[in-house]
Motif scaffolding. Structure first.
Motif, mmCIF file in Angstrom:
data_model
loop_
_atom_site.group_PDB
_atom_site.id
_atom_site.type_symbol
_atom_site.label_atom_id
_atom_site.label_comp_id
_atom_site.label_asym_id
_atom_site.label_seq_id
_atom_site.Cartn_x
_atom_site.Cartn_y
_atom_site.Cartn_z
ATOM 1 N N PHE A 187 -3.955 -5.271 6.711
ATOM 2 C CA PHE A 187 -5.063 -6.037 6.160
ATOM 3 C C PHE A 187 -5.502 -5.399 4.846
ATOM 4 O O PHE A 187 -5.220 -4.223 4.589
ATOM 5 C CB PHE A 187 -6.242 -6.052 7.141
ATOM 6 N N THR A 188 -6.232 -6.167 4.026
ATOM 7 C CA THR A 188 -6.796 -5.615 2.794
ATOM 8 C C THR A 188 -7.777 -4.505 3.172
ATOM 9 O O THR A 188 -8.536 -4.645 4.122
ATOM 10 C CB THR A 188 -7.541 -6.731 2.031
ATOM 11 N N PRO B 37 -5.505 2.440 -0.518
ATOM 12 C CA PRO B 37 -5.470 0.995 -0.221
ATOM 13 C C PRO B 37 -4.123 0.597 0.376
ATOM 14 O O PRO B 37 -3.082 1.118 -0.048
ATOM 15 C CB PRO B 37 -5.666 0.345 -1.595
ATOM 16 N N SER B 38 -4.170 -0.310 1.318
ATOM 17 C CA SER B 38 -2.945 -0.649 2.071
ATOM 18 C C SER B 38 -1.873 -1.282 1.189
ATOM 19 O O SER B 38 -0.695 -1.222 1.515
ATOM 20 C CB SER B 38 -3.304 -1.594 3.216
ATOM 21 N N ASN B 39 -2.277 -1.901 0.067
ATOM 22 C CA ASN B 39 -1.260 -2.560 -0.769
ATOM 23 C C ASN B 39 -0.522 -1.573 -1.661
ATOM 24 O O ASN B 39 0.346 -1.969 -2.429
ATOM 25 C CB ASN B 39 -1.892 -3.678 -1.609
ATOM 26 N N LEU B 40 -0.867 -0.294 -1.563
ATOM 27 C CA LEU B 40 -0.179 0.697 -2.398
ATOM 28 C C LEU B 40 0.642 1.661 -1.551
ATOM 29 O O LEU B 40 0.859 2.801 -1.930
ATOM 30 C CB LEU B 40 -1.207 1.470 -3.242
ATOM 31 N N LEU B 41 1.093 1.188 -0.400
ATOM 32 C CA LEU B 41 1.894 2.044 0.479
ATOM 33 C C LEU B 41 3.369 1.675 0.358
ATOM 34 O O LEU B 41 3.705 0.522 0.083
ATOM 35 C CB LEU B 41 1.466 1.849 1.942
ATOM 36 N N SER B 42 4.233 2.651 0.599
ATOM 37 C CA SER B 42 5.674 2.350 0.668
ATOM 38 C C SER B 42 5.946 1.657 2.007
ATOM 39 O O SER B 42 5.075 1.641 2.884
ATOM 40 C CB SER B 42 6.470 3.645 0.573
ATOM 41 N N GLY B 43 7.152 1.130 2.171
ATOM 42 C CA GLY B 43 7.503 0.436 3.416
ATOM 43 C C GLY B 43 7.334 1.330 4.639
ATOM 44 O O GLY B 43 6.777 0.921 5.659
ATOM 45 N N MET C 82 -11.626 -12.091 9.583
ATOM 46 C CA MET C 82 -10.569 -11.344 8.896
ATOM 47 C C MET C 82 -9.869 -12.232 7.867
ATOM 48 O O MET C 82 -9.617 -11.808 6.728
ATOM 49 C CB MET C 82 -9.567 -10.831 9.949
ATOM 50 N N LEU C 83 -9.596 -13.479 8.252
ATOM 51 C CA LEU C 83 -8.914 -14.395 7.325
ATOM 52 C C LEU C 83 -9.761 -14.641 6.074
ATOM 53 O O LEU C 83 -9.239 -14.641 4.952
ATOM 54 C CB LEU C 83 -8.628 -15.740 8.007
ATOM 55 N N VAL C 84 -11.065 -14.843 6.285
ATOM 56 C CA VAL C 84 -11.952 -15.090 5.142
ATOM 57 C C VAL C 84 -11.951 -13.866 4.222
ATOM 58 O O VAL C 84 -11.887 -13.986 3.001
ATOM 59 C CB VAL C 84 -13.372 -15.442 5.620
ATOM 60 N N LYS C 85 -11.986 -12.665 4.821
ATOM 61 C CA LYS C 85 -11.955 -11.439 4.012
ATOM 62 C C LYS C 85 -10.658 -11.354 3.223
ATOM 63 O O LYS C 85 -10.643 -10.973 2.059
ATOM 64 C CB LYS C 85 -12.072 -10.205 4.912
ATOM 65 N N GLN D 214 -12.985 -8.775 -8.674
ATOM 66 C CA GLN D 214 -11.947 -7.860 -9.143
ATOM 67 C C GLN D 214 -12.181 -6.415 -8.699
ATOM 68 O O GLN D 214 -11.399 -5.539 -9.032
ATOM 69 C CB GLN D 214 -11.855 -7.909 -10.672
ATOM 70 N N LYS D 215 -13.282 -6.194 -7.959
ATOM 71 C CA LYS D 215 -13.606 -4.831 -7.519
ATOM 72 C C LYS D 215 -12.446 -4.261 -6.697
ATOM 73 O O LYS D 215 -12.026 -4.853 -5.717
ATOM 74 C CB LYS D 215 -14.877 -4.864 -6.662
ATOM 75 N N GLY D 216 -11.945 -3.137 -7.149
ATOM 76 C CA GLY D 216 -10.883 -2.471 -6.382
ATOM 77 C C GLY D 216 -9.514 -3.037 -6.595
ATOM 78 O O GLY D 216 -8.540 -2.525 -6.072
ATOM 79 N N VAL D 217 -9.396 -4.129 -7.377
ATOM 80 C CA VAL D 217 -8.060 -4.694 -7.590
ATOM 81 C C VAL D 217 -7.396 -3.981 -8.755
ATOM 82 O O VAL D 217 -7.859 -4.053 -9.887
ATOM 83 C CB VAL D 217 -8.130 -6.212 -7.894
#
Lengths: 362, 237
Positions: free
Chosen positions: A89-90, A131-137, B147-150, B227-230
């Motif tokens: 998840f984000t 952050p989870s989107n910056l992890l390797s596989g 969770m989906l909305v987040k 854009q916070k944290g992106v």
């Protein structure tokens, strides 16, 4: 001891196509059961049904000590699933591992403690704030596993968790997962199409094909004694020869293969048409016919080709029937094994497994 | 050019002297459009979720209507709402014509399809297995929806930005159902039209600058949040 989970007469269809038809499958407490089979065999469907993420068309799935909890939500709270994709998840790694605890309204201090412990076990403590989107596989899949293990569920369902990892990452995660499973004494259903994973992790294997359980046994049993040709193909038996029973005497059965006779120990089936299965690692090559050997089967043949696999060479010998043999690189060099060379192959009667061809679609 | 500079000067004077027309129109614009966006979100997010996750007869027709609704001409919305709220209309008994409530209704009708449509798209763009994963970790259905909305937050904030921008700057519908009554239903856009009609371009420009400033500030604040944290986190190893 009563089984931890009993699956009975479970059926599932998509549109009108049957995808699952399981008579019975059980798993004991603290057991790791590998469900193996080719792609599309129904193993992931089985897992989703057990996880109550899909409804079966028929049959039952019962947990021991269910206390009458029958609804999907109540049962899902007792288990955790890890999928092939890490599906994070984000948020940070911490947020992800904490997810299941937070939805259970676990106290904040307890969440912090348990997330820390789970991250430690999977070697990702240093990544908790990432952050989870910056992890390797590999890191993502470790997070995904930690997210499930942190819940200490009564049943862990792992759906090909290594399938999208590169070989070195997979090897390292497999070793760690093996350690974790041994330490935690978790009850696990591990779905995979990789036999090596099942061999390393599982106490028992259930081979599934066409939505049906074909064979259940220890990984060693399934490897050594596949019940039919499909299982044999899957578990990597390279020498599968078509034969006919020629006769039996002194506890040995003779099977005729392309004019030659192969001796097999104690084949009890009355069927005439059989498959003869010989694992390449059970076959020996010599340059002379050696009389001083206990191997009951010795054949002369010509090397057809050799293939360099690194440490091992895959040598194919034509002795009236093709025979694949694995030989070390050193032996290939010392014996000058190359195409056209005359050699002898030998294997023991106990190294041969015979299965019926009757009624089998081949 | 002189007119523009004079307009800017006038705007500052009017703002800092607390001109009653400017203050009234600004506050009412914020009140009306803020309420309309909030109501659109409260109605639109669940509806978008329902359309994204459920399958039922007539769903495709509703999605098509929502998509068409994203381009609704505000003046037509104003006309229909006016007809409905008119004293002899179906909802005439409510006595809402020429009130803030009527303007909010019209603006909700304009913003709602944007919120529903963008929520639907945002949810459908997520990996469908995320839902299974949340449930498989013990989430209840409502926890899974949260969770989906987040997860769809970025796109859904775009819905808020688009919705707010569309309604705070429209004039046709609010003029038709609000009537630009001083002290009651006058908002920035209707006040601008009125000042232009009177030939007071300086005041009209001043109000326009304020409208632009509000739209930009609101959009900028939402963008910062979105854009916070992106993409700002850097690997340390």
């Amino acid at each position: 001891m009563a089984p931890h989970l009993v699956v009975k007469n479970l059926t599932k269809r998509y549109s009108s196509r049957p995808v699952l038809d399981i008579d019975e499958l059980t798993i004991d407490k603290e057991e790791v059961l590998a469900v193996i089979g080719p792609n599309g065999s129904g193993k992931s469907t089985l897992l989703r049904l057990i996880a109550h993420l899909e409804k079966p068309d028929g049959g039952s799935i019962e947990f021991a000590g269910g206390n009458g909890v029958k609804d999907g939500f109540g049962i899902r709270r007792r288990l955790a699933v890890v999928f092939q994709e890490s599906l994070l998840f984000t948020g940070t790694v911490f947020d992800n591992i904490a997810y299941g605890l937070r939805v259970r309204k676990t106290a904040r201090g307890e969440v912090k403690k348990r997330v820390g412990e789970a991250a430690e076990v999977f070697g990702i403590s240093h990544l908790l704030e990432r952050p989870s989107n910056l992890l390797s596989g590999g890191e993502a899949q470790r997070t995904s596993l930690a997210r499930a293990f942190v819940l200490e569920p009564e049943l862990l369902l792992l759906d090909e968790p290594m399938a999208s990892l590169d070989p070195p990452t997979k090897e390292s995660l497999l070793a760690d997962l093996n350690d974790v499973l041994e330490k935690m004494k978790a009850t696990v259903i591990y779905v995979t199409h990789e036999l090596t994973e099942a061999m390393i992790l599982a106490d028992r294997c259930a081979f599934i094909e066409g939505g049906r359980i074909i064979q259940v046994g220890t990984p060693q049993e399934v490897m050594a004694s596949p019940v039919n040709r499909k299982v044999a193909d899957f578990v990597g038996v390279e020498n599968i020869l078509k034969g006919r029973i020629a006769g039996s005497s002194d506890g040995l059965t003779r099977v005729k293969v392309n004019g030659s006779e192969i001796e097999v120990i104690n084949h009890v089936s009355s069927t005439e048409k059989v498959w003869v299965l010989i694992r390449p690692e059970n076959v020996t090559i010599t340059l002379e016919e050696s009389g001083n050997t206990s191997a009951r089967n010795r054949f002369s043949g010509i090397v057809k080709n050799t293939l360099d696999l690194g440490v091992l060479h895959r040598v194919v010998v034509d002795c009236g029937f093709p025979m694949v043999v694995f030989v070390t690189k050193r032996s290939v060099e010392e014996m000058s094994l190359q195409a056209g060379k005359r050699v002898w192959i030998s294997f023991k009667a106990t190294g041969v497994h015979v299965i019926s061809r009757e009624g089998e679609r081949v | 050019m002189d007119l523009l500079l004079d307009g800017v000067k006038q705007a500052f004077i009017l703002i800092f002297t607390g001109d009653s027309l400017v203050v009234e129109a600004t506050l009412r614009s914020l009140q009306t459009s803020g309420s309309a966006v909030l109501i659109s979100l409260l109605l639109g997010v669940p509806l978008g979720l329902l359309l994204a996750l459920a399958r039922f007869p007539g769903r495709n027709l509703i999605v098509a209507i929502i998509n068409a609704g994203m381009g609704l001409p505000p003046v037509v919305v104003g006309l229909v709402v006016a007809i409905l709220l008119w004293r002899s209309g179906i909802f005439g008994f409510l006595g809402l014509m020429y009130t803030v409530a009527a303007m909010v209704i019209a603006q909700v009708i304009i913003a709602l399809p944007l919120v529903v449509g963008l929520t639907l798209t945002a949810i459908q763009q997520l990996n469908p297995k995320l839902r299974l994963q949340a449930l498989a970790l013990g989430a209840s259905k409502s926890q899974m929806l949260v969770m989906l909305v987040k997860e769809a937050k970025l796109t859904m904030l775009a819905a808020v930005i688009a919705g707010f921008g569309a309604i705070i700057s429209e004039v046709g519908a609010v003029l038709m159902v609000g009537g630009n009554i001083s002290g009651q239903t006058r908002v920035l856009t209707t006040a601008i039209v009125e000042q232009v009609g009177r030939g007071d371009f300086s005041r009209a420009l001043a109000l326009s600058f304020i409208l632009l400033a509000i739209t930009f500030t609101a959009t900028y604040a939402l963008t910062l949040y979105q854009q916070k944290g992106v993409g700002v986190w850097r690997r340390t190893s």
